[in-house]
Design an enzyme around this catalytic site. Structure first.
Site, PDB file in Angstrom:
ATOM      1  N   ILE A   1     -11.213 -16.951   0.906  1.00 34.03           N
ATOM      2  CA  ILE A   1     -11.640 -15.221   1.575  1.00 34.03           C
ATOM      3  C   ILE A   1     -12.713 -15.115   1.191  1.00 34.03           C
ATOM      4  O   ILE A   1     -13.766 -14.460   2.240  1.00 34.03           O
ATOM      5  CB  ILE A   1     -10.534 -14.592   1.636  1.00 34.03           C
ATOM      6  CG1 ILE A   1      -8.927 -14.657   1.594  1.00 34.03           C
ATOM      7  CG2 ILE A   1     -10.437 -13.585   2.013  1.00 34.03           C
ATOM      8  CD1 ILE A   1      -8.316 -15.657   2.660  1.00 34.03           C
TER       9      ILE A   1
ATOM     10  N   GLU B   1      -2.854 -11.898   3.739  1.00 33.94           N
ATOM     11  CA  GLU B   1      -1.897 -11.898   2.563  1.00 33.94           C
ATOM     12  C   GLU B   1      -0.590 -11.772   3.013  1.00 33.94           C
ATOM     13  O   GLU B   1      -0.131 -11.501   4.201  1.00 33.94           O
ATOM     14  CB  GLU B   1      -1.374 -10.594   1.944  1.00 33.94           C
ATOM     15  CG  GLU B   1      -0.774 -10.556   0.367  1.00 33.94           C
ATOM     16  CD  GLU B   1       0.373  -9.605   0.833  1.00 33.94           C
ATOM     17  OE1 GLU B   1      -0.042  -8.491   0.704  1.00 33.94           O
ATOM     18  OE2 GLU B   1       1.554 -10.544   0.506  1.00 33.94           O
TER      19      GLU B   1
ATOM     20  N   HIS C   1      -3.280 -12.167  -6.329  1.00 36.14           N
ATOM     21  CA  HIS C   1      -3.334 -10.853  -7.175  1.00 36.14           C
ATOM     22  C   HIS C   1      -2.642 -11.203  -8.994  1.00 36.14           C
ATOM     23  O   HIS C   1      -2.274 -10.640 -10.225  1.00 36.14           O
ATOM     24  CB  HIS C   1      -2.197  -9.372  -6.912  1.00 36.14           C
ATOM     25  CG  HIS C   1      -3.518  -9.318  -5.324  1.00 36.14           C
ATOM     26  ND1 HIS C   1      -2.302 -10.064  -4.342  1.00 36.14           N
ATOM     27  CD2 HIS C   1      -3.872  -8.653  -5.223  1.00 36.14           C
ATOM     28  CE1 HIS C   1      -3.137  -9.849  -3.729  1.00 36.14           C
ATOM     29  NE2 HIS C   1      -4.413  -8.561  -3.788  1.00 36.14           N
TER      30      HIS C   1
ATOM     31  N   LYS D   1       0.817  -1.186  -0.466  1.00 36.18           N
ATOM     32  CA  LYS D   1      -0.106   0.316   0.030  1.00 36.18           C
ATOM     33  C   LYS D   1       1.337   1.168   0.197  1.00 36.18           C
ATOM     34  O   LYS D   1       1.755   1.367   0.555  1.00 36.18           O
ATOM     35  CB  LYS D   1      -0.739  -0.403   0.869  1.00 36.18           C
ATOM     36  CG  LYS D   1      -1.760  -1.230   1.184  1.00 36.18           C
ATOM     37  CD  LYS D   1      -3.375  -0.607   1.413  1.00 36.18           C
ATOM     38  CE  LYS D   1      -3.999  -1.853   1.249  1.00 36.18           C
ATOM     39  NZ  LYS D   1      -5.646  -1.464   1.036  1.00 36.18           N
TER      40      LYS D   1
ATOM     41  N   CYS E   1      -5.595  -7.363   4.111  1.00 39.08           N
ATOM     42  CA  CYS E   1      -5.289  -7.711   2.810  1.00 39.08           C
ATOM     43  C   CYS E   1      -3.647  -7.708   2.531  1.00 39.08           C
ATOM     44  O   CYS E   1      -3.536  -7.089   1.523  1.00 39.08           O
ATOM     45  CB  CYS E   1      -5.824  -6.148   2.010  1.00 39.08           C
ATOM     46  SG  CYS E   1      -7.143  -6.902   0.641  1.00 39.08           S
TER      47      CYS E   1
ATOM     48  N   ASP F   1     -14.673  -8.115   7.092  1.00 39.31           N
ATOM     49  CA  ASP F   1     -12.970  -8.618   6.744  1.00 39.31           C
ATOM     50  C   ASP F   1     -12.895  -7.018   7.051  1.00 39.31           C
ATOM     51  O   ASP F   1     -13.809  -6.030   6.541  1.00 39.31           O
ATOM     52  CB  ASP F   1     -13.707  -8.070   5.205  1.00 39.31           C
ATOM     53  CG  ASP F   1     -13.866  -9.429   4.701  1.00 39.31           C
ATOM     54  OD1 ASP F   1     -13.449 -10.656   4.816  1.00 39.31           O
ATOM     55  OD2 ASP F   1     -14.712  -9.636   3.444  1.00 39.31           O
TER      56      ASP F   1
HETATM   57  N1  GLN Z   1     -14.121 -10.671   1.346  1.00 35.19           N
HETATM   58  C1  GLN Z   1     -13.493 -10.032   0.540  1.00 35.19           C
HETATM   59  C2  GLN Z   1     -13.121 -11.130  -0.724  1.00 35.19           C
HETATM   60  O1  GLN Z   1     -13.106 -11.906  -0.878  1.00 35.19           O
HETATM   61  C3  GLN Z   1     -12.371  -9.763   0.742  1.00 35.19           C
HETATM   62  C4  GLN Z   1     -11.362  -8.763  -0.545  1.00 35.19           C
HETATM   63  C5  GLN Z   1     -10.632  -8.427   0.134  1.00 35.19           C
HETATM   64  O2  GLN Z   1      -9.783  -8.895   1.579  1.00 35.19           O
HETATM   65  N2  GLN Z   1     -10.197  -6.931  -0.244  1.00 35.19           N
HETATM   66  O3  GLN Z   1     -13.550 -10.530  -1.821  1.00 35.19           O
HETATM   67 ZN    ZN Z   2      -7.881  -9.184   1.041  1.00 37.35          ZN
END
Ligand code: GLN
Ligand code: ZN
Length: 757
Positions: free
Chosen positions: A436, A671, A700, A118, A649, A604
């Site tokens: 996730i 992550e 990604h 980030k 993330c 989240d």
């Molecule tokens: N639950 C969301 C997904 O799986 C989490 C996305 C994220 O962390 N940006 O897309």
């Molecule tokens: Zn994420």
């Protein structure tokens, strides 16, 4: 007063660059076609700024992926695994560049992408450059010069912008025995060369962006910084250097900064809480221009002319000549209000996106020179935008926030006791596998949403399709052998937008896209009032998913801090109060899921780390004190046998690990695959109590990880973590991926977990 823009968004007002690039990835268009789209956009952006009367127009702010990566590429900081791809016929420089950004899997080789992080306290991600010990740093191609010349060919003389050498070195990492700073002299020589070439081409100003200066710096780092700049100014050859900072204030190097022989210094007057105080206490040299970053480059509210003019006049008295500038690059706001025909006029009146901000810059520059700006029509018009309250006040919501007590933030019994109860209820295997939340948003999923938005199908037809996607997704996960399933998030365009649409207090835009990383953009909602749940948001979808399977399905919610951080916030109430308002709504949602039999709920907090103040001394008072509590408020009312998960993330949270543990979730996934699982070390050192799912592969990138690769990642995880606390999952949601690669990757992941068991 003159006007300057720090940087302009590049993805295109209708995301033209995104679409062209994605076509290029699929080999649907040629490199030449891609370059053409880029040229058109660059020209358009320069012309916007010229037509708005901006004096110092940026160039080299364009990028096909990321400016930090551009800088690395320009300086030949290209790890061999990428440059080697070029030995294969048909691989171009662009392909190598994109391999660094996204990984590459094809005839020329198989390499994963560089790490992504980030960008300071924003939701933009940069690529982390890697210096190998034998890196040969040189100017491979002067991109800044190319873009300066390109703009010049349209008769527009720009101010080339480059990530400054100090920030570049600080963000890069060494992969061998050397650190990035060991390459300091080579890097500085390159900057000197780039600057000289720009000067020769006729550039008058060059902007070096040094946002790292607003972070806590050690004395050694300040020395390195000064050393770098002394060298640069000694060879600048008559070009004017704007040493630009943003995202905060330069409290621990202000005096050093103003003593440098540069022509301009850029200070952030929006996020830089101490900027004005610094100018006042230490003065500002009269032989330099102060670039006052006073048009907010991060929020979408109109600039308040009255307040801003007062500040500018004040600063001019202390600092002498001032240039009005954006507080940071406009990259972080959407393009234009022009397409927003859906927003109530009085709300829209209070808003301003990138193009409108250009006009604000220009209007301010004119107004500030007037003896009595208050009588000018643009001034009066601006004032009227602030008279109408932005906010819809809801008394009941205000009262609920005011009534919160410590009990509302505390879940009982404590985590250890809950763990035993939850193991009993869930009966999961050792190393449970899960994802996730989101599954690939296929063409059919997108078509369904778009047909509904356009009114081509009814809500019933739309939902019928969503339920069919959910059914298939559950089947697919059962076939894959995952242990904890998800419903796939097909009803969501975006994890924040979806919730915002179901809450009062949010305003939505049509085209207000902001780049998040590469070709990925988000469309943050705007908070314009008090927040309250309109009704049930997720229950029907999650319950339907659970009805399809014997395995547990995780209910999926977005946390309050993330909803707040990924929205454009209000400026008339505190962030804390907005966060608590959202948390109360999410709390109702979680309790409703629990009541309908859902045993695992994930909340989240993908964006929790993002707005962490860059300076240590501001962390608790300005942020963590309320952010962690907002999360706890969501789940403190749940029963002990409901397992609460959260997801983040990134794993850049080594320094706030205790605070993350203090969120009191039962499980956290994050992550880790792109950052070498370094976080595990800190988890152990800090005696982290929450169960953990460090992402075992990178979502990604379209690459499919092998069973062996995942097994080895798991091996490293198990070495460092209490094995009974480990979960196995990818590092983020799968919505940006294709179905085929996803199925293959998940099968490999489940296979790897089985082998490890
Ligand atoms: N639950 C969301 C997904 O799986 C989490 C996305 C994220 O962390 N940006 O897309
Ligand atoms: Zn994420």
């Amino acid at each position: 007063m003159k006007t300057s823009v720090t940087g302009f968004p590049r993805i295109g007002k209708l995301r033209e660059l995104k679409f062209a690039e994605e076509k290029y990835f699929r080999k649907d268009i040629s490199e030449e076609d891609l370059f053409k789209v880029a040229s058109v956009l660059k020209k358009e952006h320069w012309e916007y700024m010229r037509d708005a009367g901006i004096d110092l127009i940026p160039s080299n702010d364009f990028s096909f992926y990321d400016n930090v990566l551009d800088t690395a590429f320009m300086l030949n900081v290209i790890p061999k695994r990428y440059s080697k791809l070029k030995e294969h016929a048909g691989i171009t420089d662009t392909d190598v560049y994109l391999a660094m950004a996204r990984g590459y899997q094809g005839e020329a080789g198989d390499v994963s992408a560089l790490a992504m992080k980030k960008w300071f306290n924003t939701n933009y991600h940069y690529i982390v450059p890697e210096f190998e010990d034998d890196a040969s740093v040189k100017v491979r191609e002067n991109k800044a010069l190319n873009e300066f010349n390109e703009a010049f060919s349209y008769g527009i003389k720009t101010k080339p912008c480059i990530i400054g050498p100090f920030t570049f070195l600080k963000l890069a990492k060494g992969t061998g025995t050397k650190s990035s700073f060991d390459f300091r002299d080579d890097v500085v020589n390159c900057y000197v060369q780039i600057i000289k070439e720009l000067k020769a081409a006729g550039a008058e100003w060059i902007q070096l962006d040094e946002p790292s200066l607003v972070c806590d710096l050690t004395d050694d780092e300040i020395k390195i910084f000064l050393h770098i700049y002394e060298k640069i100014v000694s060879e600048k050859d008559g070009i004017k250097i704007l040493l630009n900072t943003y995202f905060g204030d330069v409290r621990d190097c202000y005096r050093e900064l103003i003593s440098l022989d540069v022509e301009g210094i850029g200070l952030d007057l929006i996020e830089g809480k101490k900027s004005q105080e610094l100018i006042k206490s230490y003065g500002f040299p009269k032989d330099k221009l102060l670039f006052a970053g006073i048009i907010n480059g991060k929020n979408v509210r109109k600039c308040n002319y009255k307040r801003t003019i007062d500040t500018l006049v004040n600063i001019r008295e202390q600092a002498g000549e001032v240039v009005i500038s954006t507080s940071c690059s406009l990259l972080h706001v959407p393009y234009t209000l022009k397409y927003e025909d859906n927003i109530a006029e009085e709300i829209k009146n209070g808003m301003s996106f990138a193009l409108e901000k250009l006009d604000e810059l220009h209007e301010l520059a004119v107004l500030v020179e007037k003896n009595d700006p208050g009588i000018e029509p643009v001034y009066i018009k601006n004032g009227s935008a602030f008279e109408k309250s932005f906010a819809g006040n809801i008394q009941e919501v205000r009262a609920a926030v005011d009534a919160l007590t410590d009990d509302d933030f505390t879940r009982r019994p404590e985590r250890k006791a809950r763990e035993i109860i939850q193991r009993e209820r869930l009966g999961l295997p050792f190393l449970p596998t899960t994802t996730i939340g989101s599954f690939p948003q296929t063409a059919e999923v997108k078509a369904n949403r778009s047909a509904y938005r356009k009114g081509e199908i009814t809500k019933e037809e739309y939902d019928k399709n969503v339920y069919a996607f959910i059914r298939d997704c559950i089947k697919l996960q059962e076939e894959t052998g995952l242990d904890v399933l998800v419903h796939g998030e097909y009803e969501r365009n975006d994890m924040v937008e979806f919730f915002g649409e179901n809450l009062e207090g949010f305003t939505f835009t049509r085209k207000a896209w902001v780049q998040s990383y590469g070709t990925r953009c988000v469309k943050p909602p705007v908070i314009t009032g008090d927040i309250r749940r309109r009704g049930s948001i997720t229950r029907d979808y999650i319950k339907y998913a659970q009805d399809q399977t014997e395995k547990p399905v995780k209910g999926m919610l977005t946390g309050p801090v993330t909803i707040l951080n990924w929205s454009f916030p209000r400026e008339d109430i505190s962030l804390r109060d907005s966060a608590y308002q959202i948390a109360l709504a999410i709390r109702q949602e979680a309790e409703e899921l629990e009541a309908s039999g859902i045993g695992i709920i994930q909340i989240d907090e993908a964006a929790l780390r993002e707005k962490l103040p860059l300076r240590r001394e501001d962390r608790y008072s300005e942020y963590l004190d309320w952010a962690i509590k907002a999360f706890r408020l969501c789940h403190s009312g749940l029963k002990p046998d409901t397992q609460v998960h959260t997801h983040m993330c990134y794993s850049e949270f080594s320094d706030i690990i205790r605070d993350i543990d203090d969120m009191d979730a039962d499980v956290i996934s994050f992550e880790a695959s792109r950052s070498d699982l370094k976080i595990l070390e800190s988890l152990r050192e800090n005696d982290f109590q929450t169960q953990v799912g460090p992402g075992v592969y990178d979502i990604h990138s379209p690459r499919v990880p092998s069973v062996e690769e995942i097994r080895s990642a798991l091996g490293r995880i198990l070495e460092k973590t209490d094995k009974n606390k480990v979960w196995v999952n990818p590092d983020c949601g799968l919505k940006t991926r294709g179905t085929e690669e996803t199925v293959k990757s998940l099968k490999n992941m489940v296979e790897a977990a089985k082998k490890m068991r």
